[in-house]
Design a protein around this motif. Structure first.
Motif, PDB file in Angstrom:
ATOM      1  N   ASN A 208       0.858  -1.181   0.000  1.00 40.59           N
ATOM      2  CA  ASN A 208       0.000   0.000   0.000  1.00 40.59           C
ATOM      3  C   ASN A 208       0.899   1.237   0.000  1.00 40.59           C
ATOM      4  O   ASN A 208       2.122   1.128   0.138  1.00 40.59           O
ATOM      5  CB  ASN A 208      -1.007  -0.016   1.162  1.00 40.59           C
ATOM      6  N   GLU A 209       0.310   2.402  -0.167  1.00 41.95           N
ATOM      7  CA  GLU A 209       1.101   3.631  -0.302  1.00 41.95           C
ATOM      8  C   GLU A 209       1.999   3.889   0.899  1.00 41.95           C
ATOM      9  O   GLU A 209       3.153   4.272   0.746  1.00 41.95           O
ATOM     10  CB  GLU A 209       0.143   4.836  -0.462  1.00 41.95           C
ATOM     11  N   THR A 210       1.470   3.666   2.101  1.00 42.45           N
ATOM     12  CA  THR A 210       2.239   3.926   3.321  1.00 42.45           C
ATOM     13  C   THR A 210       3.449   3.009   3.393  1.00 42.45           C
ATOM     14  O   THR A 210       4.559   3.445   3.723  1.00 42.45           O
ATOM     15  CB  THR A 210       1.343   3.701   4.565  1.00 42.45           C
ATOM     16  N   GLU A 211       3.244   1.713   3.074  1.00 40.19           N
ATOM     17  CA  GLU A 211       4.343   0.745   3.109  1.00 40.19           C
ATOM     18  C   GLU A 211       5.393   1.071   2.056  1.00 40.19           C
ATOM     19  O   GLU A 211       6.603   1.006   2.330  1.00 40.19           O
ATOM     20  CB  GLU A 211       3.796  -0.667   2.870  1.00 40.19           C
ATOM     21  N   ALA A 212       4.946   1.433   0.854  1.00 40.63           N
ATOM     22  CA  ALA A 212       5.882   1.768  -0.231  1.00 40.63           C
ATOM     23  C   ALA A 212       6.696   3.003   0.127  1.00 40.63           C
ATOM     24  O   ALA A 212       7.903   3.066  -0.130  1.00 40.63           O
ATOM     25  CB  ALA A 212       5.123   1.980  -1.539  1.00 40.63           C
ATOM     26  N   ILE A 244       0.958  -0.969  -6.330  1.00 38.15           N
ATOM     27  CA  ILE A 244       0.802  -0.121  -5.143  1.00 38.15           C
ATOM     28  C   ILE A 244      -0.671   0.266  -5.033  1.00 38.15           C
ATOM     29  O   ILE A 244      -1.238   0.870  -5.948  1.00 38.15           O
ATOM     30  CB  ILE A 244       1.702   1.126  -5.207  1.00 38.15           C
ATOM     31  N   THR A 245      -1.294  -0.137  -3.914  1.00 40.92           N
ATOM     32  CA  THR A 245      -2.702   0.204  -3.694  1.00 40.92           C
ATOM     33  C   THR A 245      -2.767   1.572  -3.021  1.00 40.92           C
ATOM     34  O   THR A 245      -1.978   1.876  -2.134  1.00 40.92           O
ATOM     35  CB  THR A 245      -3.404  -0.861  -2.830  1.00 40.92           C
ATOM     36  N   ARG A 246      -3.753   2.397  -3.451  1.00 42.97           N
ATOM     37  CA  ARG A 246      -3.756   3.806  -3.059  1.00 42.97           C
ATOM     38  C   ARG A 246      -5.101   4.262  -2.497  1.00 42.97           C
ATOM     39  O   ARG A 246      -5.483   5.421  -2.644  1.00 42.97           O
ATOM     40  CB  ARG A 246      -3.361   4.648  -4.276  1.00 42.97           C
ATOM     41  N   GLY A 247      -5.820   3.327  -1.864  1.00 47.03           N
ATOM     42  CA  GLY A 247      -7.089   3.701  -1.232  1.00 47.03           C
ATOM     43  C   GLY A 247      -8.056   4.286  -2.243  1.00 47.03           C
ATOM     44  O   GLY A 247      -8.315   3.691  -3.293  1.00 47.03           O
ATOM     45  N   PRO A 248      -8.589   5.489  -1.961  1.00 48.77           N
ATOM     46  CA  PRO A 248      -9.590   6.082  -2.865  1.00 48.77           C
ATOM     47  C   PRO A 248      -9.037   6.449  -4.240  1.00 48.77           C
ATOM     48  O   PRO A 248      -9.798   6.697  -5.169  1.00 48.77           O
ATOM     49  CB  PRO A 248     -10.048   7.336  -2.114  1.00 48.77           C
ATOM     50  N   ASP A 249      -7.684   6.451  -4.381  1.00 49.14           N
ATOM     51  CA  ASP A 249      -7.076   6.755  -5.688  1.00 49.14           C
ATOM     52  C   ASP A 249      -6.816   5.506  -6.520  1.00 49.14           C
ATOM     53  O   ASP A 249      -6.151   5.575  -7.560  1.00 49.14           O
ATOM     54  CB  ASP A 249      -5.767   7.536  -5.485  1.00 49.14           C
ATOM     55  N   ALA A 277      -8.616  -5.285   3.090  1.00 49.48           N
ATOM     56  CA  ALA A 277      -8.790  -5.206   1.629  1.00 49.48           C
ATOM     57  C   ALA A 277      -7.503  -5.571   0.887  1.00 49.48           C
ATOM     58  O   ALA A 277      -7.546  -6.137  -0.206  1.00 49.48           O
ATOM     59  CB  ALA A 277      -9.260  -3.805   1.226  1.00 49.48           C
ATOM     60  N   GLY A 278      -6.363  -5.283   1.499  1.00 48.85           N
ATOM     61  CA  GLY A 278      -5.085  -5.634   0.874  1.00 48.85           C
ATOM     62  C   GLY A 278      -4.926  -7.135   0.690  1.00 48.85           C
ATOM     63  O   GLY A 278      -4.376  -7.597  -0.313  1.00 48.85           O
ATOM     64  N   ASP A 279      -5.426  -7.916   1.665  1.00 44.85           N
ATOM     65  CA  ASP A 279      -5.362  -9.375   1.546  1.00 44.85           C
ATOM     66  C   ASP A 279      -6.247  -9.869   0.408  1.00 44.85           C
ATOM     67  O   ASP A 279      -5.920 -10.839  -0.280  1.00 44.85           O
ATOM     68  CB  ASP A 279      -5.826 -10.033   2.857  1.00 44.85           C
ATOM     69  N   THR A 280      -7.384  -9.195   0.213  1.00 45.96           N
ATOM     70  CA  THR A 280      -8.282  -9.543  -0.898  1.00 45.96           C
ATOM     71  C   THR A 280      -7.578  -9.301  -2.227  1.00 45.96           C
ATOM     72  O   THR A 280      -7.667 -10.119  -3.152  1.00 45.96           O
ATOM     73  CB  THR A 280      -9.569  -8.696  -0.824  1.00 45.96           C
ATOM     74  N   VAL A 281      -6.874  -8.171  -2.319  1.00 48.35           N
ATOM     75  CA  VAL A 281      -6.135  -7.831  -3.543  1.00 48.35           C
ATOM     76  C   VAL A 281      -5.111  -8.918  -3.854  1.00 48.35           C
ATOM     77  O   VAL A 281      -5.016  -9.412  -4.986  1.00 48.35           O
ATOM     78  CB  VAL A 281      -5.430  -6.454  -3.390  1.00 48.35           C
ATOM     79  N   VAL A 282      -4.354  -9.324  -2.845  1.00 44.57           N
ATOM     80  CA  VAL A 282      -3.317 -10.351  -3.036  1.00 44.57           C
ATOM     81  C   VAL A 282      -3.937 -11.676  -3.472  1.00 44.57           C
ATOM     82  O   VAL A 282      -3.458 -12.322  -4.409  1.00 44.57           O
ATOM     83  CB  VAL A 282      -2.506 -10.541  -1.724  1.00 44.57           C
ATOM     84  N   ALA A 283      -5.020 -12.080  -2.795  1.00 38.53           N
ATOM     85  CA  ALA A 283      -5.665 -13.360  -3.115  1.00 38.53           C
ATOM     86  C   ALA A 283      -6.187 -13.376  -4.544  1.00 38.53           C
ATOM     87  O   ALA A 283      -5.945 -14.322  -5.303  1.00 38.53           O
ATOM     88  CB  ALA A 283      -6.802 -13.624  -2.127  1.00 38.53           C
ATOM     89  N   ALA A 284      -6.899 -12.311  -4.923  1.00 39.94           N
ATOM     90  CA  ALA A 284      -7.495 -12.261  -6.269  1.00 39.94           C
ATOM     91  C   ALA A 284      -6.421 -12.174  -7.343  1.00 39.94           C
ATOM     92  O   ALA A 284      -6.501 -12.861  -8.374  1.00 39.94           O
ATOM     93  CB  ALA A 284      -8.449 -11.072  -6.366  1.00 39.94           C
ATOM     94  N   MET A 285      -5.405 -11.357  -7.102  1.00 39.69           N
ATOM     95  CA  MET A 285      -4.347 -11.198  -8.107  1.00 39.69           C
ATOM     96  C   MET A 285      -3.572 -12.511  -8.289  1.00 39.69           C
ATOM     97  O   MET A 285      -3.272 -12.912  -9.418  1.00 39.69           O
ATOM     98  CB  MET A 285      -3.391 -10.074  -7.708  1.00 39.69           C
TER      99      MET A 285
END
Length: 335
Positions: A208-212, A244-249, A277-285
């Protein structure tokens, strides 16, 4: 575009993926507000129930299983009720849980949230109690984890390392997974909260943006530094793609050819809870890549999956049916 995404959803079913990481039991203790204590200015809650929900890497496992994957969960749990309940919940979803190694010397990582509410009031989190061992895995437990990975990885379609900083994903695990995935010619995806630069040689990086920002020594990212951060992480790890996931962006995908693609969110209006939601992104991707999707299509599908779970409370999952519906209605509304 919608047809290619819809055909990927059909192809997710029964893909074998291994998810290695910090398995967490999210415990919700429900209480009804009874009165104020006479001992101290605190609420007295009447116990109204207790629920265990898979969290951390176990949430990624739960998401991948709900999407139809054949998931092998690999991690460490304690010899306690939280660990056995976590294994039971995942087993009921069809997850192979033999890789959850029991270590009697350390507790299952638990995050207990005490939730309070009255008859006509919204439940609120009053306090959270975390329990986890801070010491490194002992050598026998690490050896058992490595042995399980070694035996089962060659049969997988993809592997995930879900590193929440609790010590399951050791340097030896990273080295073995990266080498094993190369040999098997399968994608290896990493999601690491604090230590992403240790994962050299992985195929795909999700941050996510904060981690990056933290990985490249910044407090936050703007449009300019986002590009620099994504490219730096990709180059440092020699990865094929960085998402990189960016929430509302939305999300930004960086590929090995230098292509940068911004993927906008699919629903701006209905965000209820972004937990997990980040775990969902990883699983689906990961499932999409296991099914042969391109990095961009896999990221687009993951974006739809995230758009569904943020409408649900807590660490939630989505189904292939919900995903089909979201993709179809999004493209219908655009025409």
């Amino acid at each position: 575009m919608p047809d290619s995404l819809l055909s990927i959803i059909d192809a997710l079913q029964d893909r074998k993926i291994m998810i290695i990481g910090d398995m967490v039991a999210d415990v919700y203790l429900e209480g009804k507000i009874a009165r104020i204590s006479r001992e101290a200015p605190v609420l007295i809650l009447e116990h109204a129930g207790e629920t265990v929900v898979p969290g951390g890497a176990a949430n990624a496992v739960h998401n991948a299983a709900t999407l139809g994957g054949r998931v092998y969960a690999v991690g460490v749990v304690g010899n306690d009720s939280a660990g056995s309940e976590l294994a039971r919940i995942l087993s009921e979803k069809g997850v192979v849980t033999d890789g959850l190694i029991v270590d009697a010397s350390r507790p299952t990582i638990t995050k207990t949230r005490v939730m309070a509410g009255g008859q006509a009031t919204v439940r609120q989190q009053v306090v959270r109690i975390d329990r986890e061992a801070k010491t490194p895995l002992n050598s026998a437990i690490e050896a058992a984890v490595l042995d399980y990975i070694d035996k089962h990885l060659p049969a997988m379609d993809a592997v995930v390392m879900s590193d929440y900083g609790s010590g399951t994903v050791t340097a030896a695990v990273i080295a073995q997974v990266v080498a094993g995935c190369r040999r098997a010619n399968i994608p290896c995806i990493v999601d690491s909260r604090y230590n992403i630069l240790a994962f050299t040689g992985v195929t795909v990086v999700k941050q996510n943006e904060t981690e990056a920002a933290a990985a490249v020594g910044l407090k936050a990212l703007d449009d300019h530094t986002l590009i620099a951060a994504g490219e730096k992480i990709r180059d440092h790890l020699a990865a094929q793609a960085v998402l990189i996931t960016r929430g509302p962006d939305g999300m930004t995908l960086f590929d090995a050819q230098g292509q940068i693609t911004n993927i906008p969110v699919t629903n701006k209006s209905e965000v209820y809870d972004v937990t997990g939601a980040g775990d969902t992104v990883v699983a689906a991707m990961t499932l999409a890549l296991a099914a042969g999707a391109s990095y961009l299509d896999a990221a687009r599908l993951a974006n739809f999956a995230a758009g569904i779970v943020v409408r649900k409370p807590g660490t939630a999952t989505t189904t292939p049916e919900e995903l089909r519906e979201a993709v179809a209605s999004f493209y219908e509304n655009r025409h």
